[in-house]
Design an enzyme around this catalytic site. Sequence first.
Site, PDB file in Angstrom:
ATOM      1  N   ASN A  89       0.804  -1.222   0.000  1.00  0.00           N
ATOM      2  CA  ASN A  89       0.000   0.000   0.000  1.00  0.00           C
ATOM      3  C   ASN A  89       0.841   1.280   0.000  1.00  0.00           C
ATOM      4  OD1 ASN A  89      -2.518   1.684   0.975  1.00  0.00           O
ATOM      5  ND2 ASN A  89      -0.950   1.988   2.536  1.00  0.00           N
ATOM      6  N   SER A 142      -4.214   2.263  -8.903  1.00  0.00           N
ATOM      7  CA  SER A 142      -5.064   3.453  -8.941  1.00  0.00           C
ATOM      8  C   SER A 142      -5.751   3.578 -10.298  1.00  0.00           C
ATOM      9  CB  SER A 142      -4.167   4.675  -8.699  1.00  0.00           C
ATOM     10  OG  SER A 142      -4.801   5.863  -9.067  1.00  0.00           O
ATOM     11  N   TYR A 163       3.212   9.791 -11.311  1.00  0.00           N
ATOM     12  CA  TYR A 163       2.385   8.984 -10.397  1.00  0.00           C
ATOM     13  C   TYR A 163       1.610   7.929 -11.204  1.00  0.00           C
ATOM     14  CZ  TYR A 163      -1.188   7.774  -6.931  1.00  0.00           C
ATOM     15  OH  TYR A 163      -2.019   7.078  -6.080  1.00  0.00           O
ATOM     16  N   ALA A 165       2.276   6.644 -14.128  1.00  0.00           N
ATOM     17  CA  ALA A 165       3.164   5.601 -14.677  1.00  0.00           C
ATOM     18  C   ALA A 165       3.573   4.612 -13.593  1.00  0.00           C
ATOM     19  CB  ALA A 165       4.387   6.246 -15.317  1.00  0.00           C
ATOM     20  N   SER A 166       3.813   5.121 -12.378  1.00  0.00           N
ATOM     21  CA  SER A 166       4.198   4.198 -11.291  1.00  0.00           C
ATOM     22  C   SER A 166       3.046   3.238 -10.997  1.00  0.00           C
ATOM     23  CB  SER A 166       4.613   4.964 -10.025  1.00  0.00           C
ATOM     24  OG  SER A 166       3.514   5.582  -9.384  1.00  0.00           O
TER      25      SER A 166
END
Length: 253
Positions: A89, A142, A163, A165-166
């Site tokens: 998480n 996400s 963010y 892409a991660s």
Amino acid sequence: MRFKGQVAIVTGGSKGLGKVIAKQLAQEGASVVINGRDMNALDEATQEIRQEGGRITAIQADVSKSGDVKAMIDKVVEDYGRIDILINNAAVFAESVRIMDLEEEEWDRLMTTNLKGVFLCAKAVIKQMIKQKSGKIVNMTSFTGKTGRVVYSTFGGPTKAHYCASKAGIISLTKSLAYELAPHNINVNGVAAGSVAPEGTPEEKKEMIIPLVPLGRMGTSEDVSAATLFLASDESSFITGHIVDVNGGTLMD
Ligand SMILES: NC(=O)c1ccc[n+]([C@@H]2O[C@H](COP(=O)([O-])OP(=O)(O)OC[C@H]3O[C@@H](n4cnc5c(N)ncnc54)[C@H](OP(=O)(O)O)[C@@H]3O)[C@@H](O)[C@H]2O)c1
């Protein structure tokens, strides 16, 4: 008591969604271990969950550092003798910056914690789970990992590309892990939250997002936690390599 006798690790369990997931796992009987970088936040979270009767301990560890991750997993195995559940998480967030203005260091910061952190934690628990011939890994991805933009992005505006892409990387890694670990009875799935308003979300952000959500409200940490616990439980034992959307219908994938 879906998780009675089980041992669960929740990375980034000191705050936000991770704390709610840790609390609910503990309420349902698991012995929970949380980690994070800030020891004060970890202490506060463990005190809160223990006061409600939960079995929980905390380990200070940075998921982007392989030494920290190995030491954390070794300690859990030493203390409990098993690891049934890993909830990946922990993550850091991004400022709204256009790609042409995005600094390389900022790109690396997001990738190192959000994507490499999931790789390092999964890699570290796999041996133990293979030994046990069972395990559940749930990766927090996400909406943005599927769309390449945040819910409220506008054409031409910043998307928080690093963010996104991660989180997209986590979706692919979830499927690779699921494929490789299926013969060992290890399920690997993801939760793609979107339109969620954890405690403290500013009112103006909510007002901007709610009109974009078919169910007409923002999600709660409990909405995300419910999907996560389902994927961590035996109820989902024939589901692997799947990403569950928890976004009120903002993206119907
Ligand atoms: N909130 C949302 O609307 C939303 C929507 C979609 C997906 N998500 C995903 O849900 C997850 C939780 O989000 P959140 O809003 O609850 O975040 P949050 O409140 O900012 O909490 C993040 C947690 O991760 C920990 N963390 C950050 N970097 C770390 C590192 N390098 N090593 C270890 N722990 C680290 C933090 O503790 P320390 O800072 O002390 O290390 C904290 O416990 C994330 O994966 C996020 O991408 C959230």
